[in-house]
Design an enzyme around this catalytic site. Sequence first.
Site, short mmCIF file in Angstrom:
data_model
loop_
_atom_site.label_atom_id
_atom_site.label_comp_id
_atom_site.label_asym_id
_atom_site.label_seq_id
_atom_site.Cartn_x
_atom_site.Cartn_y
_atom_site.Cartn_z
N ASP A 54 0.89 -1.15 0.00
CA ASP A 54 0.00 0.00 0.00
C ASP A 54 0.93 1.21 0.00
O ASP A 54 1.67 1.44 0.97
CB ASP A 54 -0.89 -0.01 1.24
CG ASP A 54 -1.80 1.21 1.34
OD1 ASP A 54 -1.56 2.21 0.63
OD2 ASP A 54 -2.74 1.17 2.15
N SER A 135 -0.53 10.92 -16.71
CA SER A 135 -1.82 10.97 -17.38
C SER A 135 -1.76 12.10 -18.40
O SER A 135 -0.95 13.02 -18.25
CB SER A 135 -2.94 11.25 -16.36
OG SER A 135 -4.15 11.57 -17.01
N TYR A 148 -6.89 15.77 -8.75
CA TYR A 148 -6.22 14.74 -9.57
C TYR A 148 -5.16 15.39 -10.46
O TYR A 148 -4.02 14.92 -10.53
CB TYR A 148 -7.26 14.01 -10.40
CG TYR A 148 -6.70 12.96 -11.34
CD1 TYR A 148 -6.27 11.73 -10.85
CD2 TYR A 148 -6.62 13.19 -12.70
CE1 TYR A 148 -5.77 10.75 -11.71
CE2 TYR A 148 -6.12 12.23 -13.57
CZ TYR A 148 -5.70 11.02 -13.07
OH TYR A 148 -5.20 10.05 -13.92
N LYS A 152 -1.00 14.86 -10.84
CA LYS A 152 -0.39 14.40 -12.08
C LYS A 152 0.53 15.46 -12.71
O LYS A 152 1.58 15.14 -13.25
CB LYS A 152 -1.48 13.97 -13.07
CG LYS A 152 -2.28 12.76 -12.61
CD LYS A 152 -1.38 11.54 -12.37
CE LYS A 152 -2.19 10.30 -12.05
NZ LYS A 152 -1.35 9.10 -11.88
#
Length: 273
Positions: A54, A135, A148, A152
């Site tokens: 994790d 991404s 997000y 990124k």
Amino acid sequence: MSQTIFITGSSTGLGRATALLFAAKGWKVIATMRQPDKETELAQHPGIICLPLDVTNREQIATAARDGIAAAGPGGIDVLFNNAGYGLAGPFEGATDDQLTRQIDTNLLGVLRTTQAFLPHFREKRSGLILTTTSIGGLVAFPFNSVYHATKWALEGWSESLAFELSAFNVRVKTVSPGGIRTDFTGRSLVLTTHDAYAADMASTMRAFTDPARTAHASSPEQIAEVVYEAATDGKDQVRYLAGADAKAAYAQRLAVGDETFRRAISQQFLGR
């Protein structure tokens, strides 16, 4: 001597496809995931070793790095593939502090801490590759994905800077920036924030994201895994690898028309204004 790749986030999607592809190419694969005891397919593959990890657990990062390096054998780890991550979408105003913390811990700090755990190994062997899934959302921005995007875009800048300082040790740093991937990312790997004030714009944005004309251009995990393999094996002094026709088209358009014109086009497409 076969090479070894250490992969985070291997249980589904791109991580799983990458593990299977590299194993098929004769690599030794250390596939990590939060619950390896629930894994069946990868655990049965003779070229794949499954370990628990994790990436929000600092002690487990240290243990997985140590165990992965030991399992790799004399040649050690050749490629670290930072792939674990998930999406947080929705109005920023509605994001809870727990949602903010978990997104940054997983997508950003998880990558940084995992990479730090491997740096002594790569530096001492004076070779290696740190490869990170970012991404197209690390190069362009869409509505209702602000946190997000924050992770990124951060990974893209971090990778480009880190490449300079590790070059003295013959350690390369690269990113793979996929567009849409046909996985369960929008289900298992997507967390939504909510706020009534943004409901209409959020609905408009979701319609645009799920428009069949848009999703038709998404890639399979296997197609993106091929780009990961290319980045890992081509020997190029190149940091950024766009993956998927949609990602390449979006970034090319942004470069061609400029940031502000591109931004206005996104606003019109997703919000109608």
